[in-house]
Motif scaffolding. Structure first.
Motif, PDB file in Angstrom:
ATOM      1  N   ALA A   1      10.912   5.415  -7.256  1.00  0.00           N
ATOM      2  CA  ALA A   1      10.745   4.642  -8.482  1.00  0.00           C
ATOM      3  C   ALA A   1      10.817   5.545  -9.698  1.00  0.00           C
ATOM      4  O   ALA A   1      11.539   5.268 -10.673  1.00  0.00           O
ATOM      5  CB  ALA A   1       9.424   3.877  -8.452  1.00  0.00           C
ATOM      6  N   GLY A   2      10.082   6.644  -9.667  1.00  0.00           N
ATOM      7  CA  GLY A   2      10.087   7.569 -10.792  1.00  0.00           C
ATOM      8  C   GLY A   2      11.402   8.309 -10.931  1.00  0.00           C
ATOM      9  O   GLY A   2      11.903   8.513 -12.057  1.00  0.00           O
ATOM     10  N   ARG A   3      11.980   8.714  -9.827  1.00  0.00           N
ATOM     11  CA  ARG A   3      13.253   9.433  -9.871  1.00  0.00           C
ATOM     12  C   ARG A   3      14.351   8.546 -10.475  1.00  0.00           C
ATOM     13  O   ARG A   3      15.160   9.003 -11.282  1.00  0.00           O
ATOM     14  CB  ARG A   3      13.656   9.888  -8.468  1.00  0.00           C
ATOM     15  CG  ARG A   3      12.726  10.949  -7.859  1.00  0.00           C
ATOM     16  CD  ARG A   3      13.195  11.288  -6.448  1.00  0.00           C
ATOM     17  NE  ARG A   3      12.302  12.204  -5.770  1.00  0.00           N
ATOM     18  CZ  ARG A   3      12.376  13.536  -5.817  1.00  0.00           C
ATOM     19  NH1 ARG A   3      13.326  14.091  -6.552  1.00  0.00           N
ATOM     20  NH2 ARG A   3      11.522  14.289  -5.142  1.00  0.00           N
TER      21      ARG A   3
ATOM     22  N   THR B   1       0.813  -1.221   0.000  1.00  0.00           N
ATOM     23  CA  THR B   1       0.000   0.000   0.000  1.00  0.00           C
ATOM     24  C   THR B   1       0.845   1.269   0.000  1.00  0.00           C
ATOM     25  O   THR B   1       0.294   2.359  -0.111  1.00  0.00           O
ATOM     26  CB  THR B   1      -0.923   0.028   1.232  1.00  0.00           C
ATOM     27  OG1 THR B   1      -0.128   0.136   2.423  1.00  0.00           O
ATOM     28  CG2 THR B   1      -1.776  -1.231   1.306  1.00  0.00           C
ATOM     29  N   VAL B   2       2.166   1.146   0.137  1.00  0.00           N
ATOM     30  CA  VAL B   2       3.040   2.318   0.269  1.00  0.00           C
ATOM     31  C   VAL B   2       3.762   2.573  -1.052  1.00  0.00           C
ATOM     32  O   VAL B   2       4.650   1.822  -1.432  1.00  0.00           O
ATOM     33  CB  VAL B   2       4.070   2.121   1.395  1.00  0.00           C
ATOM     34  CG1 VAL B   2       4.924   3.379   1.566  1.00  0.00           C
ATOM     35  CG2 VAL B   2       3.371   1.778   2.704  1.00  0.00           C
TER      36      VAL B   2
ATOM     37  N   LEU C   1      -5.097   4.957  -4.630  1.00  0.00           N
ATOM     38  CA  LEU C   1      -4.313   6.064  -4.103  1.00  0.00           C
ATOM     39  C   LEU C   1      -3.318   6.583  -5.137  1.00  0.00           C
ATOM     40  O   LEU C   1      -2.799   5.816  -5.958  1.00  0.00           O
ATOM     41  CB  LEU C   1      -3.554   5.613  -2.856  1.00  0.00           C
ATOM     42  CG  LEU C   1      -4.400   5.280  -1.624  1.00  0.00           C
ATOM     43  CD1 LEU C   1      -3.504   4.756  -0.508  1.00  0.00           C
ATOM     44  CD2 LEU C   1      -5.173   6.500  -1.156  1.00  0.00           C
ATOM     45  N   PRO C   2      -3.047   7.899  -5.104  1.00  0.00           N
ATOM     46  CA  PRO C   2      -2.060   8.455  -6.031  1.00  0.00           C
ATOM     47  C   PRO C   2      -0.691   7.813  -5.825  1.00  0.00           C
ATOM     48  O   PRO C   2      -0.268   7.582  -4.702  1.00  0.00           O
ATOM     49  CB  PRO C   2      -2.021   9.945  -5.639  1.00  0.00           C
ATOM     50  CG  PRO C   2      -3.293  10.198  -4.911  1.00  0.00           C
ATOM     51  CD  PRO C   2      -3.645   8.917  -4.235  1.00  0.00           C
ATOM     52  N   GLY C   3      -0.032   7.497  -6.919  1.00  0.00           N
ATOM     53  CA  GLY C   3       1.320   6.962  -6.843  1.00  0.00           C
ATOM     54  C   GLY C   3       1.412   5.460  -6.907  1.00  0.00           C
ATOM     55  O   GLY C   3       2.475   4.917  -7.214  1.00  0.00           O
ATOM     56  N   ARG C   4       0.307   4.752  -6.643  1.00  0.00           N
ATOM     57  CA  ARG C   4       0.390   3.305  -6.627  1.00  0.00           C
ATOM     58  C   ARG C   4       0.730   2.739  -8.010  1.00  0.00           C
ATOM     59  O   ARG C   4       1.696   2.000  -8.187  1.00  0.00           O
ATOM     60  CB  ARG C   4      -0.920   2.716  -6.121  1.00  0.00           C
ATOM     61  CG  ARG C   4      -0.835   1.214  -5.820  1.00  0.00           C
ATOM     62  CD  ARG C   4      -1.624   0.384  -6.804  1.00  0.00           C
ATOM     63  NE  ARG C   4      -1.550  -1.039  -6.464  1.00  0.00           N
ATOM     64  CZ  ARG C   4      -2.256  -1.978  -7.058  1.00  0.00           C
ATOM     65  NH1 ARG C   4      -3.086  -1.643  -8.029  1.00  0.00           N
ATOM     66  NH2 ARG C   4      -2.123  -3.240  -6.718  1.00  0.00           N
ATOM     67  N   ASN C   5      -0.061   3.109  -9.022  1.00  0.00           N
ATOM     68  CA  ASN C   5       0.194   2.588 -10.361  1.00  0.00           C
ATOM     69  C   ASN C   5       1.487   3.142 -10.940  1.00  0.00           C
ATOM     70  O   ASN C   5       2.195   2.437 -11.672  1.00  0.00           O
ATOM     71  CB  ASN C   5      -0.983   2.894 -11.282  1.00  0.00           C
ATOM     72  CG  ASN C   5      -2.169   1.979 -11.022  1.00  0.00           C
ATOM     73  OD1 ASN C   5      -2.002   0.844 -10.597  1.00  0.00           O
ATOM     74  ND2 ASN C   5      -3.366   2.483 -11.249  1.00  0.00           N
ATOM     75  N   ALA C   6       1.800   4.389 -10.615  1.00  0.00           N
ATOM     76  CA  ALA C   6       3.056   4.972 -11.111  1.00  0.00           C
ATOM     77  C   ALA C   6       4.252   4.202 -10.571  1.00  0.00           C
ATOM     78  O   ALA C   6       5.217   3.932 -11.294  1.00  0.00           O
ATOM     79  CB  ALA C   6       3.148   6.440 -10.720  1.00  0.00           C
ATOM     80  N   THR C   7       4.197   3.822  -9.300  1.00  0.00           N
ATOM     81  CA  THR C   7       5.296   3.054  -8.704  1.00  0.00           C
ATOM     82  C   THR C   7       5.473   1.719  -9.416  1.00  0.00           C
ATOM     83  O   THR C   7       6.589   1.326  -9.763  1.00  0.00           O
ATOM     84  CB  THR C   7       5.032   2.817  -7.205  1.00  0.00           C
ATOM     85  OG1 THR C   7       4.993   4.083  -6.530  1.00  0.00           O
ATOM     86  CG2 THR C   7       6.123   1.966  -6.588  1.00  0.00           C
ATOM     87  N   LEU C   8       4.368   1.014  -9.632  1.00  0.00           N
ATOM     88  CA  LEU C   8       4.444  -0.281 -10.309  1.00  0.00           C
ATOM     89  C   LEU C   8       4.915  -0.126 -11.750  1.00  0.00           C
ATOM     90  O   LEU C   8       5.689  -0.944 -12.264  1.00  0.00           O
ATOM     91  CB  LEU C   8       3.080  -0.972 -10.279  1.00  0.00           C
ATOM     92  CG  LEU C   8       2.520  -1.315  -8.890  1.00  0.00           C
ATOM     93  CD1 LEU C   8       1.138  -1.959  -9.021  1.00  0.00           C
ATOM     94  CD2 LEU C   8       3.458  -2.234  -8.128  1.00  0.00           C
TER      95      LEU C   8
END
Length: 431
Positions: free
Chosen positions: A139-141, A133-134, A185-192
């Motif tokens: 990941a993006g950086r 969940t975190v 939540l924002p960031g979840r899919n971006a992280t994956l």
């Protein structure tokens, strides 16, 4: 500064501590095991610094402690107030602490961002938090810097089985009813999306990863064994069947179900039981044992150091563990490593660790179903104890071949190699 001949990995392990249990011990164990297969620098939270030093690591050379206490400490205090009881409300604790975690990653980037952009690290691997969940801003950086980012092992959020709402309420798991909302939540899919590889510690967590990311998802169970910590071989004393229970004495771990299931065997001397652990059910369990007329066959040890735990376990044939909600099931691996045969509920972590021939599994049903299933298996073992030795040997072999931290580090290193080769080779599969 770096050994050019080795794979260089910056390991992010906010929770990592050799002197604690659960997630911090997993974080420490995997992060330090990776040092055997790569040039590793561990980034952890300041609270772990002294334990790292006592374990012989050198600050700045082997690890960096990030001081995020300005937000981490008040978040922890808030979580302790909201959990409504020591050891309860785990989902609430995770949710509140997750609010402060982005600050930790921001400080990590401030310290290591230039090194990552310059190519000083081949891989950045976030080992903890384990919770899926975190999300991670790293990941993006890292993706923008052209450095692969690895996430995991992720694990957690196993649904509560039907029929155990009383246990769920006793654990103050009110927030667990809303846990699935984390997927929005924002960031979840971006992280994956930005991770080069995703390690999952359970089949349940794997099922929660969207299908479009499955080609870079690897199943590697969360827990492992340190042979230096669990280095005994079971040698039960002559006589009847000896079983143990190891864990907190709380409703979802089922110690009361175990007493009901084992009552007949305990009463007539065909079974003795070692109860290792402490918790809010302690007094009720002793009263239950007296009411059932089985107190003479049970030893309540309370909390024990891990050295004492393995000494007691090694005197037993069997780990009787009717827990209905274990994410990882580390105690099951510990028993298997000693050659103590696990008898478990076939659900979540323990159900994945125990394969045919290495232990016994009871289907996850109602409370009555589990009690009846454990009673049936215990009675069979009391009648045919010769079945135990082959299972004990197979259990030890499975741990040694798949579940030492050394083996797990090799598995993770294989994932790193797969990434570095541009995913052009066959994707490794370990289980």
């Amino acid at each position: 500064m770096f050994d050019k001949s080795r794979h260089r990995v910056l390991v992010i392990a906010e929770a990592a501590n050799p002197e604690w249990v659960s997630v911090p011990l997993v974080g420490w164990s995997l992060a330090t095991a990776l040092r055997q297969v790569a040039e590793v620098h561990i980034v952890t939270q300041l609270r772990n610094r002294d334990a790292f030093l006592r374990a012989g690591l050198t600050e700045r050379l082997d690890f960096t402690a990030i001081d995020s206490e300005a937000l981490a400490r008040p978040a922890w205090k808030l979580a302790e107030r909201l959990r409504m009881g020591e050891g309860k409300g785990w989902t609430m604790v995770q949710a509140v602490n997750a609010l402060s975690y982005p600050w930790f990653e921001r400080l990590v980037w401030q310290r290591f961002g230039d090194e990552i952009r310059s190519g000083a690290w081949h891989v950045v691997h976030r080992v903890t938090p384990l919770s899926p969940t975190v999300p991670s801003s790293l990941a993006g950086r890292c993706a923008r810097a052209g450095v692969p980012f690895v996430l995991g092992p992720l694990n957690g959020g196993v649904p509560w089985p039907r029929g155990f709402e009383t246990e769920r309420r006793a654990e103050r798991e009110w927030l667990s009813y809303l846990r699935g909302a984390y997927k929005m939540l924002p960031g979840r899919n971006a992280t994956l999306d930005q991770a080069a590889a995703i390690l999952v510690g359970s089949r349940h967590t794997e099922s929660e990863i969207p299908s479009r990311y499955r080609d870079k998802t690897f199943y590697i169970p969360e827990n492992g064994i340190d042979p230096a910590r669990f280095n005994r071989a079971a040698s039960p004393a002559p006589g009847g069947l000896r079983a143990c229970f190891v864990g907190r004495l709380v409703p979802y771990k089922g110690p009361d179900m175990l007493l009901d299931a084992a009552a007949d065997l305990l009463r007539d001397g065909r079974l003795t039981l070692e109860m290792i652990g402490d918790g809010p059910m302690g007094a009720d369990l002793r009263a239950q044992a007296a009411r059932l007329g089985i107190a003479h066959a049970i030893t309540f040890h309370g909390w024990k150091d891990h050295r004492e735990v393995q000494d007691i376990m090694a005197r037993c044939h069997l780990l009787s563990f009717p827990s209905i909600r274990e994410f990882g099931g580390g105690v099951v691996l510990e028993a298997m490593a000693l050659g103590v045969v696990p008898l478990i509920v076939d659900y979540a972590g323990p159900g994945e660790l125990v394969v045919p021939g290495t232990g016994l599994k009871v289907p996850c049903g109602t409370r009555a179903d589990i009690v009846a299933g454990f009673a049936r298996e215990l009675a069979r073992l009391a009648e045919t104890p010769e079945r135990l030795a082959p299972m004990a040997a197979a259990a030890r072999q499975r741990v040694q071949s798949h579940f030492t931290w050394e083996r797990k580090a090799e598995q993770v290193a294989a994932v790193h190699d797969w990434i570095r080769q541009g995913q052009s080779v066959t994707k490794p599969c370990f289980f």
